[in-house]
Structures are given as structure tokens and as C-alpha cells.
Scaffold this motif. Structure first.
Motif, mmCIF file in Angstrom:
data_model
loop_
_atom_site.group_PDB
_atom_site.id
_atom_site.type_symbol
_atom_site.label_atom_id
_atom_site.label_comp_id
_atom_site.label_asym_id
_atom_site.label_seq_id
_atom_site.Cartn_x
_atom_site.Cartn_y
_atom_site.Cartn_z
ATOM 1 N N LYS A 21 0.859 -1.188 0.000
ATOM 2 C CA LYS A 21 0.000 0.000 0.000
ATOM 3 C C LYS A 21 0.890 1.231 0.000
ATOM 4 C CE LYS A 21 -3.663 -2.416 2.178
ATOM 5 N NZ LYS A 21 -4.907 -2.550 1.773
ATOM 6 N N SER A 22 0.726 2.016 -1.066
ATOM 7 C CA SER A 22 1.539 3.206 -1.280
ATOM 8 C C SER A 22 0.624 4.411 -1.385
ATOM 9 C CB SER A 22 2.332 3.022 -2.581
ATOM 10 O OG SER A 22 3.014 4.199 -2.927
ATOM 11 N N HIS A 54 2.357 11.005 -10.270
ATOM 12 C CA HIS A 54 1.882 9.965 -9.361
ATOM 13 C C HIS A 54 0.603 9.307 -9.875
ATOM 14 C CE1 HIS A 54 5.078 11.062 -6.778
ATOM 15 N NE2 HIS A 54 4.546 12.216 -6.414
ATOM 16 N N THR A 55 -0.232 10.069 -10.569
ATOM 17 C CA THR A 55 -1.412 9.472 -11.188
ATOM 18 C C THR A 55 -0.979 8.452 -12.229
ATOM 19 O OG1 THR A 55 -2.698 11.473 -10.773
ATOM 20 C CG2 THR A 55 -3.540 9.967 -12.461
ATOM 21 N N GLU A 69 1.844 6.815 -12.268
ATOM 22 C CA GLU A 69 2.380 5.658 -11.538
ATOM 23 C C GLU A 69 1.244 4.741 -11.098
ATOM 24 O OE1 GLU A 69 6.282 7.907 -9.633
ATOM 25 O OE2 GLU A 69 4.483 7.644 -8.417
ATOM 26 N N SER A 70 0.177 5.338 -10.591
ATOM 27 C CA SER A 70 -0.960 4.564 -10.116
ATOM 28 C C SER A 70 -1.683 3.844 -11.246
ATOM 29 C CB SER A 70 -1.931 5.493 -9.380
ATOM 30 O OG SER A 70 -3.046 4.785 -8.920
ATOM 31 N N GLU A 71 -1.894 4.546 -12.350
ATOM 32 C CA GLU A 71 -2.693 4.005 -13.443
ATOM 33 C C GLU A 71 -1.904 3.120 -14.412
ATOM 34 O OE1 GLU A 71 -4.431 7.483 -15.212
ATOM 35 O OE2 GLU A 71 -5.786 7.806 -13.513
ATOM 36 N N ALA A 84 1.802 0.801 -11.628
ATOM 37 C CA ALA A 84 1.337 -0.188 -10.648
ATOM 38 C C ALA A 84 0.778 -1.437 -11.338
ATOM 39 C CB ALA A 84 0.327 0.426 -9.683
ATOM 40 N N THR A 101 -1.160 -1.001 -4.444
ATOM 41 C CA THR A 101 -2.318 -0.123 -4.356
ATOM 42 C C THR A 101 -1.740 1.255 -4.085
ATOM 43 O OG1 THR A 101 -3.698 -1.883 -3.493
ATOM 44 C CG2 THR A 101 -4.454 0.376 -3.124
ATOM 45 N N HIS A 102 -1.820 2.121 -5.068
ATOM 46 C CA HIS A 102 -1.138 3.422 -5.043
ATOM 47 C C HIS A 102 -2.201 4.517 -4.928
ATOM 48 C CE1 HIS A 102 2.395 5.899 -5.663
ATOM 49 N NE2 HIS A 102 1.904 6.443 -6.765
ATOM 50 N N ASP A 103 -2.512 4.897 -3.690
ATOM 51 C CA ASP A 103 -3.525 5.919 -3.451
ATOM 52 C C ASP A 103 -2.985 7.299 -3.774
ATOM 53 O OD1 ASP A 103 -5.258 3.963 -2.539
ATOM 54 O OD2 ASP A 103 -4.864 4.354 -0.417
ATOM 55 N N ILE A 104 -3.825 8.119 -4.346
ATOM 56 C CA ILE A 104 -3.478 9.497 -4.668
ATOM 57 C C ILE A 104 -4.344 10.399 -3.785
ATOM 58 C CG2 ILE A 104 -3.382 11.239 -6.481
ATOM 59 C CD1 ILE A 104 -1.519 8.830 -6.973
#
Length: 180
Positions: free
Chosen positions: A75-76, A84-85, A87-89, A92, A104-107
Motif C-alpha cells: 500500500k503506497s 503519481h497518477t 504511476e498509479s494508473e 502499478a 495499491t497506489h492511493d493518490i
């Protein structure tokens, strides 16, 4: 200087092991195939300063180093900027398909990150395995003894999960994120 496309993966496995992450487990899909994923993502990550074969070789290293950790979830959290978006989309899912480790990369907002960092440090209750926060918080982490010294870790117990292609000269302004 060689800037690499796979930024999230550079220290992903070392961070997983060093931060004590991976408490949660996820099921791998029946069609989990790191080599097919590598070919897919090498094509996706073009153009790159690395040749397609260099990228594939690096991603094969990640797949191999991750074998003992497959099925773990990290969990990041990071602030809501486009990097960072992405990285998440993008990164990850690529990391999961290649390594079997789910990120799971929360923004969230920067102020909320600072609050959660402080809460986790002060209470010892884990909210996230990894915080992507600005280097200006390094003093807080150092004063509260809440940072893993990656230089020592990568040279010591984390050597076998540290990307051998990692070149710290690829990173900008490292001096801003170091111990005083």
C-alpha cells in the motif's frame, strides 16, 4: 545520465522487504505470465533511452527477484500530481503483471499525506507501506527515526533485491533527500 521509464520498480522490491510491507495477500490470475507481461510493457514503454532488449532484461530481473514475494500487496500513497497518477494508473498494473506484487497506489492531497505520515510515525500503526513524499519531510523522518537508510540496506541485507542496474546518478537532486 540514463533516465529509466520504470521508476516505480527501481526500488519497489527493496522497499517492500525493507519497510516490512506485504501484509496483505492477493490472488494471482490463472494466466499470470511474467514473460508475456514483459513483452507487453516493453512495447508500451517506448520510446526509451534503453533498447527494447535492455528493458526486457531489466524487467526479467524484477520478475525473478520478486518470485518469493508474489501475491503480496503493497500500500503506497502519493500526492495528486500527474506523475503519481501515471504511476498509479500505468506503473502499478505493470509492476503487478510482471512481478505478481500488487501495488495499491492511493493518490491524495499533500496535506493529508503529511498528516498520515505523522499519524503512522507517532502511533506506530501502519497506514501505508510506502509514502511518496517531498524531500522536505526528510528531517521529520530522521528526527522520528522513521526512515530506512536505503544506502545501507541496498549494500547489506537488501542487496539481493536491489536492482543491479540501479544507477543513483540517474536521479536528480539526491542531496535534497539525504541525511543531514
Amino acid at each position: 545520465m540514463r533516465l529509466k521509464t520504470i521508476g516505480l520498480m527501481v526500488l519497489g522490491i527493496a522497499l517492500l522487504v525493507g519497510c516490512g510491507g506485504g501484509d496483505e495477500r492477493v490472488e494471482l490470475p490463472d494466466d499470470f505470465d511474467p514473460e508475456a507481461a514483459i513483452q507487453k510493457w516493453v512495447a508500451e514503454f517506448q520510446p526509451s533511452v534503453l533498447s527494447a532488449e535492455e528493458q526486457a532484461e531489466e524487467l526479467r530481473w524484477f520478475a525473478s527477484a520478486a518470485e518469493p514475494f508474489r501475491g503480496m500487496e503493497i500500500k503506497s500513497v502519493a500526492e495528486g500530481i500527474r506523475t503519481h497518477t501515471w504511476e498509479s494508473e500505468v506503473l502499478a498494473p505493470a509492476f503487478f503483471e510482471i512481478t505478481g506484487i500488487k501495488v495499491t497506489h492511493d493518490i491524495i492531497g499533500e496535506g493529508t499525506i503529511v498528516d498520515r505520515v505523522q499519524t503512522q510515525i507517532q502511533t506506530g500503526r501502519k497506514l501505508y507501506d510506502i509514502y511518496v513524499n517531498d524531500a522536505d519531510l526528510i528531517g521529520t523522518h530522521l528526527r522520528m527515526d522513521s526512515a530506512l537508510n536505503l544506502t545501507e540496506y541496498m549494500a547489506g541485507e537488501g542487496a539481493d533485491v536491489t536492482n543491479p542496474g540501479l544507477d543513483l546518478d540517474d536521479f536528480l537532486n539526491l542531496e535534497f533527500g539525504q541525511d543531514y
